[in-house]
Motif scaffolding. Structure first.
Motif, PDB file in Angstrom:
ATOM      1  N   UNK A  48       0.846  -1.193   0.000  1.00 51.09           N
ATOM      2  CA  UNK A  48       0.000   0.000   0.000  1.00 51.09           C
ATOM      3  C   UNK A  48       0.879   1.240   0.000  1.00 51.09           C
ATOM      4  N   UNK A  49       0.359   2.296  -0.579  1.00 49.54           N
ATOM      5  CA  UNK A  49       1.041   3.588  -0.486  1.00 49.54           C
ATOM      6  C   UNK A  49       0.053   4.594   0.081  1.00 49.54           C
ATOM      7  N   UNK A  50       0.590   5.595   0.766  1.00 48.52           N
ATOM      8  CA  UNK A  50      -0.292   6.639   1.267  1.00 48.52           C
ATOM      9  C   UNK A  50       0.458   7.957   1.315  1.00 48.52           C
ATOM     10  N   UNK A  51      -0.301   9.027   1.202  1.00 44.89           N
ATOM     11  CA  UNK A  51       0.295  10.358   1.236  1.00 44.89           C
ATOM     12  C   UNK A  51      -0.673  11.377   0.673  1.00 44.89           C
ATOM     13  N   UNK A  52      -0.126  12.555   0.417  1.00 45.93           N
ATOM     14  CA  UNK A  52      -0.921  13.642  -0.139  1.00 45.93           C
ATOM     15  C   UNK A  52      -1.228  13.348  -1.599  1.00 45.93           C
TER      16      UNK A  52
END
Lengths: 194, 314
Positions: free
Chosen positions: B107-111
């Motif tokens: 998974x990736x997460x961020x703005x």
């Protein structure tokens, strides 16, 4: 046409804006933080193989890897080298794919060589599989499918080592978007009669 | 039993015409888009959305089963601020947080990316016509990096949080509100928008992990929306909204790239229908709940987009 930067490490997204546009938009927005996304590995521990490396056994022509057999398919061949099978890529599931590919044997070593005219749609996770299956669909069959590595470029000549014995009964080469499990391109190899 | 005589066709036509005119002259305030905000007036919204899919619309618009399960969760902020009565409203839209996941992989997460807009009213009566200019700012990460093995890098790269490009969109927005009269007590608003999305160059990583830039094809965008309010107690607090919206990229199937199911990249297209209920809770505070789903699309997840949010305006 794609253009390549030399930068390999992740960079703040501000670097994606050019000159005045970056300054103007940066001023306007003001609060933009560096925006690198974080990655979380959700694979079981047993499926992780450790630190990053070059794509296994893969090289563009002119490069060299431990599995390198020497001359590319466009150049001359050494006397002991045998072209075992050839094929041409076709796009799958609406993706583009074209160009030639050939399987070479030198002694006990095998190598798959993509011709200079090889090209395929740019997908984020392009892996190369050699398989006995005519269609991979949305699954990887541990018995039938052998992962050879990942593409080193979306077009142009490149080569990849094939594990000994992996070619037995396997004559379909797939470029496969591995994370999403989608076929991108396929080449059916035909044995070359000597 | 006595049958009622049907109305002569000319009388029926006259009634329809009078009814239509009555609807036309009775304008009611409606929401967003072509209705620019007066100076100092603000509208803000914070919404959560989720897509889960195990199929995607492929590069040739056909639905392709994925051998993986994809999920996307996003927290989206939207704001409109009136700067000059009628002539200038500024909008701000950003995915404050975007989480992409391939189940059992990574998974990736961020703005996420953000969009700034400048809206100016051209016509205010009898209907609203507003011109807008939107600027897309690549605040998301188009090519997330993983420090793990090669496969981890492929997974990370497949889950961008942005498209990596600055883009622009001139847009025309037409709005009209009607109803709330004796013969037609329902209240409505209607929005029709069309835009030309000028796309530039996106960034991504090639298989060697190097950044590459590639040209993105322009696209046509549209939105048609009909809102309806029932004239009954309590129910008058709710807008029932039906929507069709879409992006039609001019990229060829072959050129569609760096997309997979994330809806980011070149060639992304969709024609989607949507349903939403927006409620006024108290004073300027509201809430909404809705869903969107694509009828025809390219390079997006084939799943229902569920969303819920809170709004506030003054």
């Amino acid at each position: 046409m794609d253009r390549t930067d030399t930068q390999e490490q992740p960079a703040p997204c501000r670097a994606t804006l050019d000159g005045a546009a970056a300054a103007w938009l940066g001023l306007l927005v003001g609060l933009l933080p560096a925006c690198e996304a974080r990655f979380v590995d959700l694979r079981p521990e047993s499926e992780r193989t450790g630190s990053p490396s070059q794509p296994s056994g893969m090289s563009t022509d002119g490069g060299s890897t431990p599995g390198d057999l020497g001359e590319g398919s466009d150049g001359g061949t050494q006397p002991s080298e045998v072209r075992v099978a050839i094929g041409r890529f076709e796009g799958r599931a609406g993706h583009g794919g074209s160009g030639g590919v050939a399987l070479y044997r030198q002694g006990s070593a095998l190598e798959l060589r993509f011709d200079a005219d090889f090209t395929v749609s740019a997908v984020p996770g392009p892996a190369i599989f050699l398989t006995s299956r005519a269609d991979m669909g949305g699954s990887i069959d541990a018995q039938a499918d052998i992962k050879l590595g990942t593409l080193s470029a979306f077009n142009g000549a490149q080569r990849i080592a094939v594990p000994a014995g992996a070619d037995m009964g396997r004559r379909n080469v797939f470029v496969y978007c591995q994370p999403f499990r989608v076929e991108v391109a396929k080449a059916a190899l035909m044995d070359v009669t000597q | 039993m006595r049958r009622r005589r049907p109305l002569p066709s000319h009388r029926l036509g006259l009634l329809l015409l009078v009814g239509s005119l009555l609807l036309l002259v009775r304008e009611k305030p409606a929401q967003a888009g072509p209705w620019t905000r007066d100076r100092g007036h603000l509208f803000v919204s914070l919404a959560y959305s989720r897509i889960a899919a195990d199929r995607l619309f492929g590069a040739d618009f056909r639905i392709v089963p994925l051998g993986a399960s994809y999920e996307q969760h996003a927290l989206q902020a939207y704001a409109e601020l009136g700067l000059v009565n009628r002539f200038l409203t500024m909008s701000f839209e950003s995915q404050l947080f975007r989480y992409n996941a391939l189940l059992n992989q990574g998974a990736t997460y961020g703005l996420g990316d953000l969009r700034l807009g400048f809206w100016s009213g051209l016509v205010t009566a009898p209907l609203r016509l507003t011109a807008a200019f939107l600027i897309g700012v690549p605040s998301g990460d188009p090519a997330p990096f993983a420090s793990g093995d090669d496969e981890a890098q492929l997974i990370a790269r497949s889950l961008p949080t942005g498209d990596g490009e600055v883009d622009f969109e001139p847009r025309l927005s037409l709005g009209y509100s009607f109803g709330g009269v004796r013969r037609w007590p329902l209240q409505h608003y209607m929005v029709i928008e069309a835009g030309y999305w000028i796309r530039t160059q996106g960034r991504s990583r090639n298989p060697r992990g190097q950044f590459v830039t590639s040209d993105f094809a322009d696209a046509f965008t549209y939105r048609a929306e009909l809102g309806t309010k029932l004239p009954f107690r309590v129910l008058e607090r709710f807008w029932i909204i039906l929507r069709m919206s879409g992006v039609e990229s001019f990229a060829s199937d072959i050129a569609a790239s760096f997309t997979c199911a994330t809806g980011l990249g070149n060639g992304v297209s969709y024609n989607a229908y949507g349903f939403e209920i927006a409620a006024r809770i108290v004073r300027g505070l509201g809430a909404n709940f809705g869903l969107d789903s694509a009828l025809r699309a390219r390079c997006v997840a084939a799943g229902v987009n569920l969303k819920a949010g809170l709004t506030y305006e003054f």
